[in-house]
Scaffold this motif. Structure first.
Motif: not given
Length: 735
Positions: A508-534
């Motif tokens: 997460l902190y390595l990626l924050k250097d390259h994306f000057p915006c909010r960065v969230l990290i999530e476990k892949d199966s939980l992320a898929a469930a969140a996308g399904e809900r949205w």
């Protein structure tokens, strides 16, 4: 004083603490000896005579031990100034005060000190109230630099050394809430006391311990070359060894004594508190690792010194890789105009999202808000471009009604999915529509630095590809889906089972250097469930379990209207549930790592055993797809192989249904393809409806995901929308 030999009634860890107190001298030593001698069977009069105290004193401490255990032997608050002031304890209280309320008067009241004493200590440590910690630690000599990390710990029969790291610049602003608790501090203290008792009973000291310490310090300097290391001696027996000389080529670490008015316990607690409140990377997981290392060494009863050295720290890696990964300059900044002012605004947006298109009157009816409130909120959201008006609807009476819907172009998010075989990047809009998709094959054994560089490059490629559709100020942020386990607090991916080259990578902190915006990290199966809900809107408005078929099978749970992450945000480890359901246990009692829970490998292997060998040499993914095509065409071996894996997944799904009493299971992921979908749906539906305990009371629906094969990447992007728009009265800040 002879060492007492207590009876077996004391727990080993309690006995170790009492022995360490007895050896440390001072008031607690007398209390510990009272308890140990009493356990040996001595009478109060004999104990008093042996210790040189009164019988009343012995009786008092025995009573407090019997009523409260170890806490009863601690000092109780008393009026007046304490006999001794541990400055480090004041600093720990100031740093870990709930909600940051480390006011000097409150600390003084809790510790029985004067306000002036507490204020003086805070000035001496340069830790003023209501400011980010950038202290001056008054060791002898003082630790240089304002940014201080706990880097390691070394214990042998001669001494204990706390290894710290410093940098001259001040640390980043402290997080909104402390990331470590009193339970962790007590765990470190207890484990270290137990280890100290074990090293105390070791016969003599080995001169080679000096060389072992030198080797440890040298290894630490090589492991952490970008930070100045300092060894603070917590305790020491005998004369100071040769390694206490100033820094040389052989001893690349400077030595320091404890501050004059601190104990080693208090100082250790203060350093852990300072590190954890200054650096999100120094989360509970780091210090639970320390506790585990100390306990493991004690259990081994090894004569070797105990030592622990933490992994590379994200802040240090960022400095070394910043130029290495900066070939793609930032192209989008984070959005700031979407600042929802109230819980009710989120309620209105959620109602619109679930319905797709809805009138203001219908919103009021569904949410319980007044018509006036809904009209005011809708007007504000329309003015800010979050909602747009749809075509008018004719009414049976009165004027036509104008429904509203989400404006898809109001916000966008970038989703990144990191898989052992494939990197995926998608940009989606607020409606969940995919604007663009980019993929890149990778190898699981690639160097982590190169892996991160490829992730960054793919993310910028997707943003560049979507530039015409996404406004410069319209990117909500970046969501990253990774295989678990993952330490959300520090943004660290912890040894994923199928990615052998990754070891505690602070992604997460390595990626924050390259994306000057909010960065969230999530476990892949939980992320898929969140996308399904949205994206599923009203079709996914109830509780469900999402089974993600990727390089491994995971699950994501939506319970009581929200994504269930668990205490450590690692809920959904599905493979062990399948192993338990099938009775597949290893010799040591732990659930097996089931091959069936890695579909791209197991399906092809099962098919090969049945005589079907897919043509070509395109790796496990190509073989899986070939078997899937054969199954769809009716090949018996292919169908049997797919159903074998589906039965194992169904066993785990049965456990979820019985445990959670849910009536919807959603299947998705890159390996839930059209060719094999019916086999999975049929087998899992049969299992979760024929075998549950409460099967007469419910019918469990098993459905296809509304997401595409890029489910985890789309879900990772949607976590930004959930964070911005989902109504919550409480919850963790995932900024």
């Amino acid at each position: 004083m002879p060492e007492p030999t207590p009876e077996a009634g004391l727990a080993p860890e309690t006995l170790a603490v009492l022995r360490s107190w007895a050896d440390s001298g001072g008031p607690r030593a007398t209390r510990a000896h009272v308890v140990l001698l009493a356990e040996e069977g001595l009478r109060d009069a004999d104990i008093a005579r042996r210790l040189g105290v009164s019988r009343q004193t012995v009786g008092s401490w025995r009573h407090r031990w019997q009523s409260a255990g170890l806490p009863g032997l601690q000092e109780r608050p008393r009026t007046g100034r304490p006999a001794a002031v541990d400055e480090a304890e004041v600093i720990t209280r100031a740093l870990l005060a709930p909600g940051g309320s480390g006011a000097s008067r409150a600390i003084a009241r809790d510790l029985g000190l004067s306000h002036a004493t507490v204020a003086s200590i805070r000035r001496r440590w340069q830790l003023p109230p209501d400011e980010s910690p950038a202290p001056h630690v008054p060791t002898r000599p003082p630790l240089p630099g304002a940014d201080i990390w706990v880097m390691g710990l070394y214990v042998d029969p001669l001494r204990a050394v706390l290894l710290t790291g410093t940098r001259p610049q001040a640390p980043r602003a402290a997080p909104a809430a402390t990331v470590i608790g009193e339970d962790v501090l007590e765990g470190v203290d207890r484990a270290l006391c137990t280890l100290l008792a074990a090293t105390t009973t070791a016969s003599g000291t080995d001169p080679a311990d000096d060389l072992t310490l030198l080797a440890y310090l040298t290894d630490a300097a090589e492991h952490h070359p970008d930070i100045a290391l300092h060894a603070v001696v917590l305790w020491e027996r005998g004369a100071a060894p040769a390694v206490r000389e100033p820094r040389t080529a052989d001893t690349p670490v400077t030595f320091h004594e404890l501050p004059a008015r601190t104990t080693w316990r208090g100082f250790l607690r203060a350093m852990i508190a300072l590190d954890s409140t200054s650096h999100p990377e120094s989360s509970r997981r780091v210090y639970l690792d320390l506790v585990a290392a100390l306990e493991r060494h004690t259990q081994l009863s090894s004569a070797e010194p105990a030592h622990w050295l933490r992994e590379n720290v994200a802040e240090h890696l960022r400095a070394s890789r910043r130029t290495e990964l900066s070939s793609h300059p930032p192209s989008f900044s984070g959005v700031n105009q979407i600042d929802l002012g109230s819980f009710n605004e989120c309620v209105v947006i959620e109602s619109v999202r679930l319905s797709g298109s809805i009138t203001r009157g219908e919103i009021a009816h569904r949410t319980g808000l007044t018509q006036q409130s809904v009209s005011r909120i809708a007007r504000s959201l329309l003015d800010r471009g979050i909602l747009v008006e749809d075509a008018q609807r004719r009414a049976t009476s009165g004027k036509p009604r104008t429904p509203v819907r989400l404006c898809g172009t109001a916000a966008h998010a970038l989703g990144l999915h990191i898989d052992p075989e494939l990197l995926t990047a998608v940009v989606i809009d607020l409606d969940g529509a995919i604007v663009c998709t980019c993929t890149r094959p990778v190898s699981a054994d690639i160097d982590p630095g190169e892996f991160v560089a490829q992730v960054v490059a793919l993310g910028h490629e997707a943003l560049e590809k979507a530039r015409g559709a996404v406004r410069e100020d319209g990117l909500l942020g970046v969501g990253v889906a990774v295989p678990g386990p993952v330490d959300i607090a520090s943004g660290t991916v912890l040894n994923p089972p199928l990615m052998t080259a990754w070891e505690d990578l602070p992604l997460l902190y390595l990626l924050k250097d390259h994306f000057p915006c909010r960065v969230l990290i999530e476990k892949d199966s939980l992320a898929a469930a969140a996308g399904e809900r949205w994206i599923g809107r009203d079709r996914r408005a109830r509780d469900f379990a999402y089974l993600y078929l990727g390089t491994g099978v995971g699950s994501g749970l939506y319970l009581n209207g929200d994504l269930y992450r668990g205490v450590s945000a690692n809920a959904g480890e599905f493979g062990q549930l399948c192993a338990i359901a099938l009775g597949r246990m290893a010799a040591d009692g732990r659930p097996e790592l089931l091959p069936e829970c890695n579909p791209p490998v197991s399906v092809a292997d099962f098919a090969a055993r049945l005589g079907l060998r897919p043509a070509g040499d395109g790796g496990s993914t190509a073989a899986y797809r070939a078997v899937g095509r054969a199954a769809a065409a009716g090949d018996t071996a292919a169908v049997t192989a797919v159903r074998e894996v589906a039965r194992a997944v169904g066993g785990g799904a049965l456990g979820l249904v019985d445990l959670l009493d849910i009536d919807l299971i959603v299947l998705g992921g890159p390996f839930f393809t059209d060719d094999v979908a019916e086999f999975y749906l049929d087998e899992i539906s049969r299992t979760v409806n024929e075998f549950p305990t409460a099967r007469r009371l419910r019918r469990v629906e098993v459905e296809r995901s509304v997401l595409s094969a890029e489910a985890a990447a789309v879900g990772a992007a949607s976590t930004l929308f959930h964070a911005a728009f989902t109504p919550r009265l409480r919850g963790r800040d995932r900024a």
